[in-house]
Write a protein that holds these residues in place. Structure first.
Motif, PDB file in Angstrom:
ATOM      1  N   GLY A  41      10.439   7.164   9.816  1.00  0.00           N
ATOM      2  CA  GLY A  41      10.951   6.611   8.454  1.00  0.00           C
ATOM      3  C   GLY A  41      10.401   5.105   8.383  1.00  0.00           C
ATOM      4  N   PRO A  42      10.432   4.616   7.088  1.00  0.00           N
ATOM      5  CA  PRO A  42      10.322   3.261   6.932  1.00  0.00           C
ATOM      6  C   PRO A  42      11.344   2.311   7.351  1.00  0.00           C
ATOM      7  CG  PRO A  42      10.035   4.432   4.684  1.00  0.00           C
ATOM      8  CD  PRO A  42      10.487   5.428   5.841  1.00  0.00           C
ATOM      9  N   SER A  43      10.977   1.069   7.427  1.00  0.00           N
ATOM     10  CA  SER A  43      12.167   0.132   7.817  1.00  0.00           C
ATOM     11  C   SER A  43      13.282   0.194   6.926  1.00  0.00           C
ATOM     12  CB  SER A  43      11.445  -1.290   7.725  1.00  0.00           C
ATOM     13  OG  SER A  43      12.450  -2.121   8.378  1.00  0.00           O
ATOM     14  N   GLY A  44      14.256   0.381   7.603  1.00  0.00           N
ATOM     15  CA  GLY A  44      15.753   0.438   6.934  1.00  0.00           C
ATOM     16  C   GLY A  44      15.833   1.635   6.496  1.00  0.00           C
ATOM     17  N   SER A 233       0.848  11.073   9.845  1.00  0.00           N
ATOM     18  CA  SER A 233       0.341   9.489   8.961  1.00  0.00           C
ATOM     19  C   SER A 233       0.638   9.835   7.673  1.00  0.00           C
ATOM     20  CB  SER A 233      -0.903   9.141   9.516  1.00  0.00           C
ATOM     21  OG  SER A 233      -1.154   8.817  11.020  1.00  0.00           O
ATOM     22  N   ALA A 234       0.037  10.930   7.272  1.00  0.00           N
ATOM     23  CA  ALA A 234       0.002  11.250   5.975  1.00  0.00           C
ATOM     24  C   ALA A 234       1.596  11.387   5.303  1.00  0.00           C
ATOM     25  CB  ALA A 234      -0.467  12.622   5.557  1.00  0.00           C
ATOM     26  N   ARG A 235       2.462  12.060   5.743  1.00  0.00           N
ATOM     27  CA  ARG A 235       3.743  11.977   5.334  1.00  0.00           C
ATOM     28  C   ARG A 235       4.392  10.382   5.437  1.00  0.00           C
ATOM     29  NH1 ARG A 235       7.567  16.272   5.171  1.00  0.00           N
ATOM     30  NH2 ARG A 235       5.571  17.613   5.665  1.00  0.00           N
ATOM     31  N   VAL A 236       4.321   9.785   6.408  1.00  0.00           N
ATOM     32  CA  VAL A 236       4.882   8.427   6.619  1.00  0.00           C
ATOM     33  C   VAL A 236       4.030   7.699   5.563  1.00  0.00           C
ATOM     34  CG1 VAL A 236       4.811   6.275   8.139  1.00  0.00           C
ATOM     35  CG2 VAL A 236       5.254   8.571   8.980  1.00  0.00           C
ATOM     36  N   ASN A 237       2.840   7.778   5.150  1.00  0.00           N
ATOM     37  CA  ASN A 237       2.216   6.569   4.089  1.00  0.00           C
ATOM     38  C   ASN A 237       2.747   7.081   2.831  1.00  0.00           C
ATOM     39  OD1 ASN A 237       0.700   5.719   5.913  1.00  0.00           O
ATOM     40  ND2 ASN A 237      -0.846   6.957   5.695  1.00  0.00           N
ATOM     41  N   GLY A 238       3.393   8.451   2.625  1.00  0.00           N
ATOM     42  CA  GLY A 238       3.886   8.848   1.254  1.00  0.00           C
ATOM     43  C   GLY A 238       5.114   8.342   1.107  1.00  0.00           C
ATOM     44  N   GLU A 240       6.251   5.701   2.646  1.00  0.00           N
ATOM     45  CA  GLU A 240       6.269   4.250   2.285  1.00  0.00           C
ATOM     46  C   GLU A 240       5.627   3.709   0.796  1.00  0.00           C
ATOM     47  OE1 GLU A 240       3.719   3.071   5.370  1.00  0.00           O
ATOM     48  OE2 GLU A 240       5.359   2.892   7.151  1.00  0.00           O
ATOM     49  N   ALA A 241       4.989   4.588   0.397  1.00  0.00           N
ATOM     50  CA  ALA A 241       4.313   4.211  -0.953  1.00  0.00           C
ATOM     51  C   ALA A 241       5.337   4.519  -2.029  1.00  0.00           C
ATOM     52  CB  ALA A 241       3.156   5.447  -1.113  1.00  0.00           C
ATOM     53  N   ALA A 243       8.734   4.066  -1.264  1.00  0.00           N
ATOM     54  CA  ALA A 243       9.678   3.030  -1.192  1.00  0.00           C
ATOM     55  C   ALA A 243       9.008   1.836  -1.918  1.00  0.00           C
ATOM     56  CB  ALA A 243       9.868   2.956   0.351  1.00  0.00           C
ATOM     57  N   CYS A 244       7.784   1.637  -1.902  1.00  0.00           N
ATOM     58  CA  CYS A 244       7.416   0.434  -2.412  1.00  0.00           C
ATOM     59  C   CYS A 244       7.022   0.655  -3.940  1.00  0.00           C
ATOM     60  CB  CYS A 244       6.185  -0.028  -1.480  1.00  0.00           C
ATOM     61  SG  CYS A 244       6.477  -0.546  -0.113  1.00  0.00           S
ATOM     62  N   ALA A 245       7.183   1.879  -4.428  1.00  0.00           N
ATOM     63  CA  ALA A 245       6.722   1.986  -5.859  1.00  0.00           C
ATOM     64  C   ALA A 245       7.359   0.894  -6.899  1.00  0.00           C
ATOM     65  CB  ALA A 245       7.281   3.212  -6.388  1.00  0.00           C
ATOM     66  N   PRO A 246       8.734   0.571  -6.683  1.00  0.00           N
ATOM     67  CA  PRO A 246       8.916  -0.406  -7.817  1.00  0.00           C
ATOM     68  C   PRO A 246       8.541  -1.935  -7.429  1.00  0.00           C
ATOM     69  CG  PRO A 246      10.841   0.766  -6.770  1.00  0.00           C
ATOM     70  CD  PRO A 246       9.623   0.915  -5.921  1.00  0.00           C
ATOM     71  N   CYS A 247       7.834  -2.308  -6.278  1.00  0.00           N
ATOM     72  CA  CYS A 247       7.587  -3.610  -5.845  1.00  0.00           C
ATOM     73  C   CYS A 247       6.335  -4.057  -6.863  1.00  0.00           C
ATOM     74  CB  CYS A 247       6.988  -3.552  -4.469  1.00  0.00           C
ATOM     75  SG  CYS A 247       8.183  -2.901  -3.243  1.00  0.00           S
TER      76      CYS A 247
END
Length: 247
Positions: A41-44, A233-238, A240-241, A243-247
């Protein structure tokens, strides 16, 4: 079938009053005997918190953790220490070997701390099982990084634990040496029926597992059986994307 490790609606909250953060937020998971599970999973996202709660290193705020079908929440600190010593093995990115001790003495250390005098044969047997039968008298500085991690694995296995927890066990190794360690872990599951729960950020490492559990914001965000580096990789990238959507 009794699970090696089970989490039931586990929540772990850090902080107090209005300044709280949920490291885990209602996690329910089963880890079957003789299986190899990677946690990603992503950091945190709660990976390390899950490992610490599942292994009895930290207590959940609410919910229940069971080892071999037995709830551990009601155990006092002495009983938890005995549980971790006798039924749980740990391997970390840092090898945590004692520099002044030989491989043989490092491996036997958990038994000595438990008040047992290790039999040379049981220590040598576990060293042989990780491919270091001829390195019993070598100190850590005389071993490569991969060999040091193998000593750490042998030390974790000498008590014959019900479950082995591994936190980024290949993080300090080059790719070739990392593959050797992962192959060793895979063999422990397939040959010996060892249960392994491994936290990793590496899709290649995760692909050696039977199952990958994904976390995001302290919650289970999906699972993947029979993983490959590409599908992981595909699942992790999804994740992370998202998680960063509001950025």
């Amino acid at each position: 079938m009794t699970q090696a490790v089970a989490l039931r609606d586990v929540r772990k909250v850090y902080g107090r009053r209005s300044a709280t953060v949920a490291g885990l937020d209602g996690v329910t998971l089963d880890f079957g005997r003789g299986t190899f599970t990677a946690v990603m999973g992503p950091s945190g996202s709660g990976k390390s918190t899950l490992l610490q709660c599942a292994a009895g290193l930290d207590r959940p705020t609410t919910g229940e953790v069971l080892i071999d079908g037995e709830p551990i929440g009601g155990l006092d600190e002495t009983a938890l220490t005995l549980l971790r010593r006798d039924r749980i093995g740990f391997v970390f990115q840092a090898f945590n070997l004692v520099p002044s001790l030989s491989a043989e003495l490092n491996v036997g250390l958990p038994l000595r701390l438990a008040g047992r005098r290790p039999r040379r044969s049981e220590v040598r047997d576990v060293l042989a099982a990780v491919g270091l039968g001829g390195h019993a008298h070598h100190r850590p500085a005389e071993l490569s990084g991969g060999q040091q991690q193998r000593v750490a694995l042998a030390r974790a296995l000498v008590t014959r634990p019900s479950v082995l927890f591994a936190d980024e066990p290949t993080g300090a190794l080059d790719s070739a040496t990392g593959r050797e360690v992962l192959a060793l872990l895979r063999g422990m599951v397939d040959r010996d029926g060892q249960t392994i729960i491994m936290v990793t950020h590496d899709p290649i490492a995760a692909s050696w597992a039977d199952r990958v559990v994904f976390l995001a914001d302290g919650r289970v965000a999906g699972e993947l059986n029979d993983p490959t580096p590409q599908t992981v990789s595909a699942r992790v990238n999804g994740l992370e994307a998202t998680a960063c959507a509001p950025c």
